[in-house]
Design a protein around this motif. Structure first.
Motif, mmCIF file in Angstrom:
data_model
loop_
_atom_site.group_PDB
_atom_site.id
_atom_site.type_symbol
_atom_site.label_atom_id
_atom_site.label_comp_id
_atom_site.label_asym_id
_atom_site.label_seq_id
_atom_site.Cartn_x
_atom_site.Cartn_y
_atom_site.Cartn_z
ATOM 1 N N GLY A 159 5.276 -25.337 -0.412
ATOM 2 C CA GLY A 159 4.349 -26.473 -0.366
ATOM 3 C C GLY A 159 3.394 -26.545 -1.544
ATOM 4 N N THR A 160 3.657 -25.774 -2.602
ATOM 5 C CA THR A 160 2.679 -25.706 -3.684
ATOM 6 C C THR A 160 2.579 -26.991 -4.488
ATOM 7 N N GLY A 164 16.379 -18.412 6.663
ATOM 8 C CA GLY A 164 16.976 -17.138 6.259
ATOM 9 C C GLY A 164 17.476 -17.065 4.829
ATOM 10 N N LEU A 165 17.074 -18.027 4.012
ATOM 11 C CA LEU A 165 17.587 -18.061 2.628
ATOM 12 C C LEU A 165 16.646 -17.333 1.671
ATOM 13 N N ASP A 166 16.217 -16.142 2.072
ATOM 14 C CA ASP A 166 15.204 -15.444 1.273
ATOM 15 C C ASP A 166 15.724 -14.124 0.703
ATOM 16 N N GLN A 167 17.031 -14.024 0.514
ATOM 17 C CA GLN A 167 17.619 -12.786 0.011
ATOM 18 C C GLN A 167 18.191 -12.965 -1.397
ATOM 19 N N ILE A 168 18.198 -11.882 -2.154
ATOM 20 C CA ILE A 168 18.886 -11.833 -3.449
ATOM 21 C C ILE A 168 20.060 -10.876 -3.272
ATOM 22 N N ARG A 175 10.742 -16.089 -3.174
ATOM 23 C CA ARG A 175 9.481 -16.474 -3.834
ATOM 24 C C ARG A 175 9.526 -16.090 -5.309
ATOM 25 N N ASN A 176 8.841 -16.830 -6.125
ATOM 26 C CA ASN A 176 8.860 -16.588 -7.570
ATOM 27 C C ASN A 176 8.413 -15.167 -7.900
ATOM 28 N N LYS A 215 3.752 -17.963 -3.336
ATOM 29 C CA LYS A 215 4.176 -18.974 -2.352
ATOM 30 C C LYS A 215 5.393 -19.771 -2.819
ATOM 31 N N ALA A 216 5.454 -20.050 -4.111
ATOM 32 C CA ALA A 216 6.466 -20.973 -4.638
ATOM 33 C C ALA A 216 7.864 -20.376 -4.507
ATOM 34 N N THR A 217 8.820 -21.211 -4.150
ATOM 35 C CA THR A 217 10.193 -20.755 -3.928
ATOM 36 C C THR A 217 11.101 -21.146 -5.094
#
Ligand code: SF4
Length: 316
Positions: free
Chosen positions: A31-32, A55-59, A74-75, A106-108
Motif C-alpha cells: 500500500g505504499t 502466500g506469494l512471499d517466498q524466494i 518485500r523489497n 512494506k513495499a512488495t
C-alpha cells in the motif's frame, strides 16, 4: 478518501477472480503508493482486494539456476537475500537505492513494478493530466512547466512521465520475466522488456496487464556473472527518485549490458547500445538515447546519463 469495500484473498487465483468481479477493484499489498493515491483521490477504487494472505512471499531457486521471487516478497527481504547478493548483486544495489528503509520494509516486488509515475502534475488534481484523466491534456508539456524530473525518450505528445522504479531497471538488465495469473486461471510469462508500456495515445495504461490479471512472481535467469553496479543520480542523497540511474553488467572482455532509469516510461535498454559497451560511454549513449526528445529543462539528462555510465566504467 472515498468509501470502498474490502476483502482478503487467500490465493492468487481467487484474487484475480475477485478483481474481475468488481469494476474498479484494486489489489493491495504494501500500500505504499496506492494509499497515497487514494487519499488524493487520484485512485478511487470501489473495492480493495488484500493479497497479503496469498502466500506469494517466498524466494525459491528454479531448475535452471535462476530465482523465482514471489510477488509479495518485500523489497528489504529481496535486497538482503544472500542468493540475490551473490548472484544478482545489481538487483540488491538498485533496491537499496530506492525510497527509504521504512518503505522498503512494506513495499512488495509486484507493487514496485506497478507503482505510478511521480510526475508532479499527475499528483496535482487541479492540473490536466492524460495519465490521470484520459483526454484532459498534459500540464507537463505546457509553457513554463516543471519538467526537470520527466522523460526524454519513449515519450509522446500525450505524456512525458517516467517510471520511478529502481528495482525494475535492475530487473531489465537481468532479463527478468514477470509471471501472472488471469481471472480465468491462465498464467502468463511476460519478459520485463515488454511489461511496461510506452504512453502513445493511451498513457493511462502503464503496463500490459489485463483487467483482473495479477502478478504472482518475477523470475531471474541464472546468474550472468561480470561486475555489476547501479548508479543513481538524484537531487537528494536519499528518499528521492532518480534524475538518471544506470544499471551495468560488465564482463571481463568489456562486453555487457546497460539499462537506464529516470529517462523513460519504462526501464530503458537497447541491444544495439549494449553492443557498444567496449567502445565507451559516449558510444553507448549515442545508441541508447538516439531519438531522445528532451525539454529545455531536462536536456541535461543526456549528458548526465553519459557521465554516470562513464563513472561506472572508470571504476573497472
Ligand atoms: Fe500527466 Fe504524463 Fe503529462 Fe505528467 S507527463 S501531466 S503524468 S500526462
Amino acid at each position: 478518501m472515498r468509501a470502498f469495500s474490502y476483502e482478503k484473498a487467500t490465493s492468487a487465483e481467487a484474487a484475480a477472480r475477485a478483481a474481475a468481479a468488481h469494476d474498479g477493484a484494486r489489489f493491495i499489498a504494501g500500500g505504499t503508493n496506492l494509499l497515497d493515491l487514494m487519499k488524493l483521490e487520484i485512485e478511487t477504487p470501489v473495492h480493495l482486494i488484500d493479497v497479503n494472505g496469498t502466500g506469494l512471499d517466498q524466494i525459491t531457486e528454479t531448475a535452471d539456476g535462476g530465482l523465482r521471487i514471489g510477488a509479495l516478497v518485500r523489497n528489504t527481504a529481496l535486497a538482503a537475500d544472500p542468493r540475490v547478493r551473490a548472484g544478482w548483486p545489481v538487483l540488491t544495489r538498485a533496491l537499496v537505492a530506492g525510497a527509504s528503509g521504512q518503505l522498503r520494509n512494506k513495499a512488495t516486488t509486484a507493487g514496485n513494478l506497478l507503482q505510478r509515475t511521480r510526475c508532479p502534475y499527475f499528483y496535482d488534481t487541479a492540473q490536466p493530466c492524460n495519465k490521470r484523466s484520459p483526454g484532459a491534456g498534459c500540464a507537463a508539456q505546457s509553457a513554463g512547466a516543471f519538467s526537470r524530473q520527466l522523460g526524454i525518450i519513449g515519450i509522446s505528445d500525450a505524456c512525458i512521465a517516467t517510471h520511478p522504479s529502481d528495482m525494475a531497471v535492475a530487473m531489465r538488465v537481468l532479463d527478468a520475466v514477470v509471471e501472472t495469473v488471469t481471472p480465468e486461471g491462465e498464467t502468463r510469462a511476460i519478459p520485463i522488456a515488454d511489461f511496461h508500456r510506452l504512453p502513445g495515445d493511451t498513457p493511462e495504461q502503464d503496463s500490459v496487464l489485463r483487467p483482473g490479471e495479477m502478478i504472482t512472481a518475477v523470475t531471474l535467469p541464472a546468474p550472468v556473472g561480470g561486475a555489476q553496479a547501479y548508479h543513481k543520480v538524484r537531487d537528494r542523497a536519499s528518499y528521492a527518485f532518480a534524475l538518471v540511474s544506470v544499471a551495468l553488467i560488465r564482463q571481463p572482455d568489456g562486453t555487457g549490458r546497460v539499462a537506464l532509469g529516470g529517462v523513460a516510461p519504462k526501464p530503458w535498454r537497447r541491444a544495439e547500445a549494449d553492443a557498444e559497451l567496449p567502445n565507451g560511454a559516449a558510444a553507448v549513449m549515442a545508441r541508447l538515447l538516439d531519438g531522445a526528445r528532451p525539454t529545455d529543462e531536462n536536456a541535461f539528462k543526456i549528458t548526465l546519463a553519459e557521465r554516470a555510465l562513464a563513472a561506472l566504467l572508470a571504476e573497472g
